[in-house]
Design a protein around this motif. Structure first.
Motif, mmCIF file in Angstrom:
data_model
loop_
_atom_site.group_PDB
_atom_site.id
_atom_site.type_symbol
_atom_site.label_atom_id
_atom_site.label_comp_id
_atom_site.label_asym_id
_atom_site.label_seq_id
_atom_site.Cartn_x
_atom_site.Cartn_y
_atom_site.Cartn_z
ATOM 1 N N GLY A 185 0.834 -1.186 0.000
ATOM 2 C CA GLY A 185 0.000 0.000 0.000
ATOM 3 C C GLY A 185 0.868 1.234 0.000
ATOM 4 N N GLY A 186 0.296 2.301 -0.409
ATOM 5 C CA GLY A 186 1.049 3.551 -0.469
ATOM 6 C C GLY A 186 0.228 4.693 0.072
ATOM 7 N N GLY A 187 0.887 5.781 0.194
ATOM 8 C CA GLY A 187 0.223 6.964 0.703
ATOM 9 C C GLY A 187 0.831 8.196 0.093
ATOM 10 N N GLY A 188 0.304 9.293 0.392
ATOM 11 C CA GLY A 188 0.831 10.538 -0.141
ATOM 12 C C GLY A 188 0.374 11.691 0.709
ATOM 13 N N GLY A 189 0.695 12.856 0.273
ATOM 14 C CA GLY A 189 0.282 14.012 1.030
ATOM 15 C C GLY A 189 0.784 15.274 0.379
ATOM 16 N N SER A 190 0.333 16.343 0.894
ATOM 17 C CA SER A 190 0.742 17.661 0.446
ATOM 18 C C SER A 190 0.042 18.626 1.365
ATOM 19 N N GLY A 191 0.345 19.849 1.255
ATOM 20 C CA GLY A 191 -0.380 20.779 2.085
ATOM 21 C C GLY A 191 0.169 22.175 1.991
ATOM 22 N N ARG A 192 -0.707 23.072 2.192
ATOM 23 C CA ARG A 192 -0.337 24.473 2.269
ATOM 24 C C ARG A 192 -1.535 25.184 2.878
ATOM 25 N N GLN A 193 -1.294 25.828 3.951
ATOM 26 C CA GLN A 193 -2.397 26.525 4.613
ATOM 27 C C GLN A 193 -2.125 28.012 4.554
ATOM 28 N N ASP A 194 -3.090 28.713 4.089
ATOM 29 C CA ASP A 194 -2.994 30.165 4.076
ATOM 30 C C ASP A 194 -3.889 30.698 5.183
ATOM 31 N N GLY A 195 -3.553 31.811 5.694
ATOM 32 C CA GLY A 195 -4.416 32.407 6.708
ATOM 33 C C GLY A 195 -3.764 32.376 8.069
ATOM 34 N N GLU A 196 -4.478 31.793 9.048
ATOM 35 C CA GLU A 196 -4.015 31.842 10.423
ATOM 36 C C GLU A 196 -2.744 31.033 10.657
ATOM 37 N N ARG A 197 -2.639 29.878 10.053
ATOM 38 C CA ARG A 197 -1.483 29.008 10.302
ATOM 39 C C ARG A 197 -0.797 28.680 8.972
ATOM 40 N N PRO A 198 -0.028 29.574 8.429
ATOM 41 C CA PRO A 198 0.629 29.298 7.156
ATOM 42 C C PRO A 198 1.727 28.259 7.338
ATOM 43 N N GLY A 199 1.946 27.492 6.335
ATOM 44 C CA GLY A 199 2.998 26.486 6.378
ATOM 45 C C GLY A 199 2.972 25.668 5.113
ATOM 46 N N GLU A 200 3.916 24.809 5.020
ATOM 47 C CA GLU A 200 3.963 23.915 3.871
ATOM 48 C C GLU A 200 4.051 22.499 4.382
ATOM 49 N N GLY A 201 3.759 21.540 3.531
ATOM 50 C CA GLY A 201 3.819 20.153 3.945
ATOM 51 C C GLY A 201 4.194 19.250 2.803
ATOM 52 N N SER A 202 4.404 18.053 3.121
ATOM 53 C CA SER A 202 4.662 17.013 2.125
ATOM 54 C C SER A 202 4.392 15.693 2.804
ATOM 55 N N GLY A 203 4.665 14.623 2.154
ATOM 56 C CA GLY A 203 4.418 13.332 2.769
ATOM 57 C C GLY A 203 4.726 12.222 1.806
ATOM 58 N N GLY A 204 4.406 11.043 2.189
ATOM 59 C CA GLY A 204 4.627 9.889 1.342
ATOM 60 C C GLY A 204 4.796 8.655 2.200
ATOM 61 N N GLY A 205 4.783 7.538 1.561
ATOM 62 C CA GLY A 205 4.975 6.292 2.281
ATOM 63 C C GLY A 205 4.602 5.107 1.433
ATOM 64 N N PHE A 206 5.199 3.999 1.737
ATOM 65 C CA PHE A 206 4.890 2.771 1.027
ATOM 66 C C PHE A 206 5.266 1.612 1.932
ATOM 67 N N GLY A 207 4.428 0.593 1.939
ATOM 68 C CA GLY A 207 4.718 -0.587 2.749
ATOM 69 C C GLY A 207 4.407 -1.851 1.984
ATOM 70 N N VAL A 208 5.192 -2.882 2.247
ATOM 71 C CA VAL A 208 5.004 -4.180 1.607
ATOM 72 C C VAL A 208 5.019 -5.243 2.687
#
Length: 115
Positions: A40-63
């Motif tokens: 299985g795998g996963g992913g992610g991303s993110g960016r919040q504007d406004g009160e809590r600005p920040g950036e994100g990323s992610g990922g993952g894989f398992g066997v």
């Protein structure tokens, strides 16, 4: 690790080499182990504007792999011998026993109420 590296690792993990092991030959008999593979795998991303600005990323894989059995080749005859998971058999027996005890208890209570 970027997304392309993760995809390359996932592709390497899901090969036929993971499902079938190296053949073992002794005394004219060849044994080829086999496994069940799941992933299985996963992913992610993110960016919040406004009160809590920040950036994100992610990922993952398992066997994961569990033994499935072996192919045995002897004198040109191929036979499949499945792996037996005794823990599942024992757990299944316990579940059946518990259900049977609950049914017997329910029957006994009904008979006691009728008397």
């Amino acid at each position: 690790m970027d997304i392309m590296e993760m995809i390359d690792k996932a592709r390497d993990s899901a090969t036929v080499r993971r499902v079938f092991g190296e053949p073992i030959t002794a005394d004219g008999v060849t044994v080829i182990p086999a496994a069940r593979i799941g992933g299985g795998g996963g992913g992610g991303s993110g960016r919040q504007d406004g009160e809590r600005p920040g950036e994100g990323s992610g990922g993952g894989f398992g066997v994961g792999a569990t033994p499935a059995g072996v192919f045995v080749i002897r004198d040109g005859d191929v036979r499949w011998h499945p792996a037996i998971d005794y823990n599942k058999i024992i757990l299944g027996g316990q579940v059946v026993a518990i259900v049977a005890l609950l049914v017997v208890r329910a029957i006994a209570r009904r008979r006691a109420r009728r008397s």
